[in-house]
Design a protein around this motif. Structure first.
Motif, PDB file in Angstrom:
ATOM      1  N   GLU A 110       4.308   1.055 -14.285  1.00 44.18           N
ATOM      2  CA  GLU A 110       2.899   0.653 -13.698  1.00 44.18           C
ATOM      3  C   GLU A 110       3.819  -0.182 -12.822  1.00 44.18           C
ATOM      4  O   GLU A 110       4.638  -1.190 -12.535  1.00 44.18           O
ATOM      5  N   PRO A 111       3.293   0.196 -11.262  1.00 43.75           N
ATOM      6  CA  PRO A 111       3.982  -0.951  -9.921  1.00 43.75           C
ATOM      7  C   PRO A 111       3.848  -2.254  -9.928  1.00 43.75           C
ATOM      8  O   PRO A 111       5.214  -2.900  -9.837  1.00 43.75           O
TER       9      PRO A 111
ATOM     10  N   THR B  72       3.938  -7.147  -6.592  1.00 43.36           N
ATOM     11  CA  THR B  72       3.612  -5.435  -5.383  1.00 43.36           C
ATOM     12  C   THR B  72       2.030  -5.922  -6.302  1.00 43.36           C
ATOM     13  O   THR B  72       2.054  -6.328  -7.323  1.00 43.36           O
ATOM     14  N   SER B  73       0.978  -5.629  -5.508  1.00 47.67           N
ATOM     15  CA  SER B  73      -0.329  -5.494  -6.041  1.00 47.67           C
ATOM     16  C   SER B  73      -0.533  -3.981  -5.611  1.00 47.67           C
ATOM     17  O   SER B  73      -0.029  -3.230  -4.198  1.00 47.67           O
ATOM     18  N   VAL B  74      -1.519  -3.933  -6.234  1.00 52.70           N
ATOM     19  CA  VAL B  74      -1.939  -1.734  -5.881  1.00 52.70           C
ATOM     20  C   VAL B  74      -3.683  -1.968  -5.631  1.00 52.70           C
ATOM     21  O   VAL B  74      -4.388  -2.381  -6.285  1.00 52.70           O
ATOM     22  N   THR B  75      -4.187  -1.295  -5.358  1.00 45.38           N
ATOM     23  CA  THR B  75      -5.647  -0.813  -5.226  1.00 45.38           C
ATOM     24  C   THR B  75      -5.658   0.452  -6.047  1.00 45.38           C
ATOM     25  O   THR B  75      -4.618   1.636  -5.301  1.00 45.38           O
ATOM     26  N   SER B  76      -6.987   0.541  -6.457  1.00 38.54           N
ATOM     27  CA  SER B  76      -7.207   2.155  -6.972  1.00 38.54           C
ATOM     28  C   SER B  76      -8.584   2.914  -6.886  1.00 38.54           C
ATOM     29  O   SER B  76      -8.900   2.207  -7.333  1.00 38.54           O
ATOM     30  N   LYS B  77      -8.086   3.678  -7.005  1.00 42.09           N
ATOM     31  CA  LYS B  77      -9.463   5.085  -6.753  1.00 42.09           C
ATOM     32  C   LYS B  77      -9.253   5.767  -8.003  1.00 42.09           C
ATOM     33  O   LYS B  77      -8.278   6.295  -8.311  1.00 42.09           O
TER      34      LYS B  77
ATOM     35  N   LEU C  62       6.932   4.099   1.899  1.00 46.63           N
ATOM     36  CA  LEU C  62       6.527   2.938   1.339  1.00 46.63           C
ATOM     37  C   LEU C  62       7.117   3.095   3.925  1.00 46.63           C
ATOM     38  O   LEU C  62       6.849   2.021   4.455  1.00 46.63           O
ATOM     39  N   GLN C  63       7.844   4.484   4.418  1.00 42.73           N
ATOM     40  CA  GLN C  63       7.911   4.334   5.395  1.00 42.73           C
ATOM     41  C   GLN C  63       6.890   5.916   5.448  1.00 42.73           C
ATOM     42  O   GLN C  63       6.734   6.953   5.464  1.00 42.73           O
TER      43      GLN C  63
ATOM     44  N   ASP D  18       0.730  -4.245  -1.406  1.00 43.39           N
ATOM     45  CA  ASP D  18       1.790  -5.242  -0.370  1.00 43.39           C
ATOM     46  C   ASP D  18       2.754  -5.600  -1.408  1.00 43.39           C
ATOM     47  O   ASP D  18       2.336  -5.424  -2.438  1.00 43.39           O
ATOM     48  N   PHE D  19       4.167  -6.292  -1.452  1.00 42.70           N
ATOM     49  CA  PHE D  19       4.347  -6.716  -2.253  1.00 42.70           C
ATOM     50  C   PHE D  19       5.564  -7.368  -1.078  1.00 42.70           C
ATOM     51  O   PHE D  19       5.634  -7.592   0.427  1.00 42.70           O
TER      52      PHE D  19
END
Ligand SMILES: [Zn+2]
Length: 576
Positions: free
Chosen positions: A488-489, A455-460, A505-506, A438-439
């Motif tokens: 770090e985004p 901005t938020s990220v998920t990580s794996k 993003l596209q 999200d952002f």
């Protein structure tokens, strides 16, 4: 004999007069409300550099105006090689007119270098002084008398925007301008221990001529931050008070009057001192008060620089040691704060010299207007917050991997003296990878960008195939904080937020509904688990039930047809 003595006296007086006049600055020759233009400033430093072996002027990289930046160096030992200088001396960098409508530092620095060269003030023994005479050259060449609507002088000054209308004091990470690229080169070449950026404030009215921002000490790092907060800043304040210069932290009160209290200005890495703090440099912003006379503002700017030079000279060894120690506290597997906020539990009283403020009916608008009553000065304790607390942390990786295709990012890392290696062969590596979850994006243009935030990220963890020539960037290096803040985004001034990765993003490929309908039927038939998830979503999500396009898209995004690159953050983290 008498006549001879008289003539001799006359001759020496006139020689003396010529000598003093020769080095008067443009500001000193004028009425106290006049500031040197860009050509006058450079001509003056050329004169000093020609006449004094302790001063050298070097032409550096270009600015957007087409003119090169200059750096002027004062070293009483007449040595100008920074490889040598950094071995046993501290270096102070003075930056002027990043906002060219705020020229106080231009005139104060000319006086400072002249006084050092002439021996009018004591030259530092252990400190070399470097000055960028005019940083925003394009702005300085765009002279006018009106763009600083509220400012009391000088008569003529430059404009805030540079030759391409960028605010250079937001450009230190995105580096859109040549000014920034040339600044970065100077900054790393001289490895400044202390940095001062000279400005003029906007905002409320109060008694002070001098306000200052010290780089936020929690963010600077425990070792150097504690030293700045508990030793250096108090010593500077005391030294200025000895010179009868009352001073206050930058009056960061724009919504309300300062008597309600205010918090320290937080300079994220896009700002000059936010950027310099990433390399463990102690940064200050001098903000003289816009409503004070120009001559007074030049004087307090001069004295602030002198106090900082004196302190640095006495403490040069300690500052240099603490800078190295500060760097050591950032290590792989340790946590690093990427988001801060004011810790309001740690507010302290600050004895503030203000003016009574009140509201009265506006003569112009239908509203009420604020006014400060200068006949009612006060001194009272107000709440001041300068402690910040961490609200978001990341774990420092051992290294980052950046595919070689992202060369604009690689170029910036290189210009910031970041060291790296490149893969010798195509290699599969286990990495932590981020997806952008999200952002938010600003609705209007901001400094040539549509900046992202929140901005938020998920990580794996996953195994990713990298190509020969991709960049491995270890975090154990001097620029570690620069790496973390840019790569770090979720960090406020990350390259992601500044649009360097917007292409991710596209979605580049897609499908036609009527064709994919048949594929979707097949996919669900082959994958009962996915079908169960799909049915559950259709039952539980009202919007989903009523949106056939969203249903088809959901299946597409779970399928092998959906491209991996979409929303995939292309910088990867090596943890071990
Ligand atoms: Zn400014």
């Amino acid at each position: 004999m008498r006549l001879f003595t008289f003539l001799f006296l006359l001759l020496s007086i006139s020689t003396f007069a010529q000598k003093t006049n020769k080095y008067d600055t443009f500001f000193e020759k004028g009425n106290g409300n006049q500031s040197a233009s860009y050509p006058e400033t450079i001509a003056y430093y050329k004169l000093l550099a020609d006449d004094f072996p302790t001063i050298e002027m070097q032409k550096m990289g270009l600015t957007d105006s087409g003119e090169p930046l200059h750096m002027v160096i004062f070293n009483p030992e007449k040595q100008f090689d920074f490889g040598n200088i950094q071995k046993n001396k501290a270096v102070i960098l003075l930056n002027n007119a990043i906002h060219a409508g705020e020229p106080d530092g231009i005139d104060a620095s000319m006086q400072l270098f002249r006084d050092l060269a002439l021996g009018k003030i004591k030259a530092p023994k252990n400190t070399v002084i470097v000055c960028i005479p005019v940083y925003n050259i394009g702005g300085a060449l765009n002279r006018n008398s009106t763009s600083r609507a509220n400012q009391d002088g000088p008569e003529i000054y430059g404009f805030r925007g540079n030759a391409r209308n960028y605010d250079l004091n937001r450009d230190f990470i995105k580096s859109d301008t040549r000014n920034t690229k040339s600044f970065v080169e100077i900054f790393h070449k001289i490895n400044a221990d202390v940095f001062i950026d000279n400005h003029v404030s906007n905002g409320s009215d109060y008694q002070y001529k001098l306000t200052y921002i010290m780089t936020q000490h929690n963010k600077l790092g425990t070792v150097l931050g504690d030293f700045l907060n508990t030793e250096m800043m108090p010593a500077l304040i005391q030294d200025l008070q000895k010179k009868n210069i009352e001073n206050t932290p930058y009056v960061n009160a724009f919504q309300d009057t300062p008597d309600k209290g205010f918090g320290q200005f937080f300079e994220s890495p896009r700002f000059a001192t936010g950027y310099t703090s990433l390399f463990n440099t102690i940064g200050f912003v001098v903000e003289t008060h816009m409503l004070k006379k120009y001559a007074d503002r030049v004087k307090v700017t001069y004295e602030y620089m002198r106090s900082a030079i004196d302190f640095t000279d006495t403490n040069y060894k300690k500052i240099k040691q603490l800078r190295l120690k500060n760097e050591e506290q950032y290590q792989p597997k340790k946590s690093y704060t990427i988001k801060w906020e004011i810790d309001s539990t740690k507010t302290v009283p600050f004895s503030f010299l203000g003016y009574e403020a009140s509201y009265k009916k506006s003569d112009v608008t239908s509203g009420n207007r604020l006014f400060y009553d200068r006949t009612k000065p006060f001194k009272k304790d107000i709440p001041y917050s300068k402690e910040f607390k961490s609200t978001k942390e990341i774990i420092i990786p051992k290294a980052y991997i950046i595919p070689k295709g992202f060369w604009p990012v690689i170029e910036l890392l290189k210009s910031n003296t970041i060291t790296y290696s490149q893969l010798k062969n195509d290699t599969i590596i286990e990495v932590e990878s981020y997806r952008i979850a999200d952002f938010k994006t600003t609705n209007s243009a901001y400094e040539g960008h549509y900046l992202h935030r929140n901005t938020s990220v998920t990580s794996k963890m996953e195994k990713v195939a990298f190509a020969k020539g991709d960049y491995i960037i270890p975090t154990q290096q001097k620029g570690i904080k620069y790496l973390l803040e840019t790569l770090e985004p979720e960090a406020i001034d990350s390259f992601f937020n500044w649009n360097f990765f917007d292409t991710m993003l596209q979605q580049k490929e897609g499908y036609s509904d009527y064709v994919f309908e048949d594929s979707a039927t097949h996919i669900l038939k082959e994958n009962p688990k996915l079908k169960a998830e799909f049915d559950l979503k259709k039952q539980s999500d009202v919007n989903f039930i009523n949106n056939p396009e969203a249903q088809l898209d959901w299946i597409y995004k779970q399928s092998v047809y959906y491209e991996k690159a979409h929303l995939q953050y292309p910088v990867y983290r090596i943890l071990k």
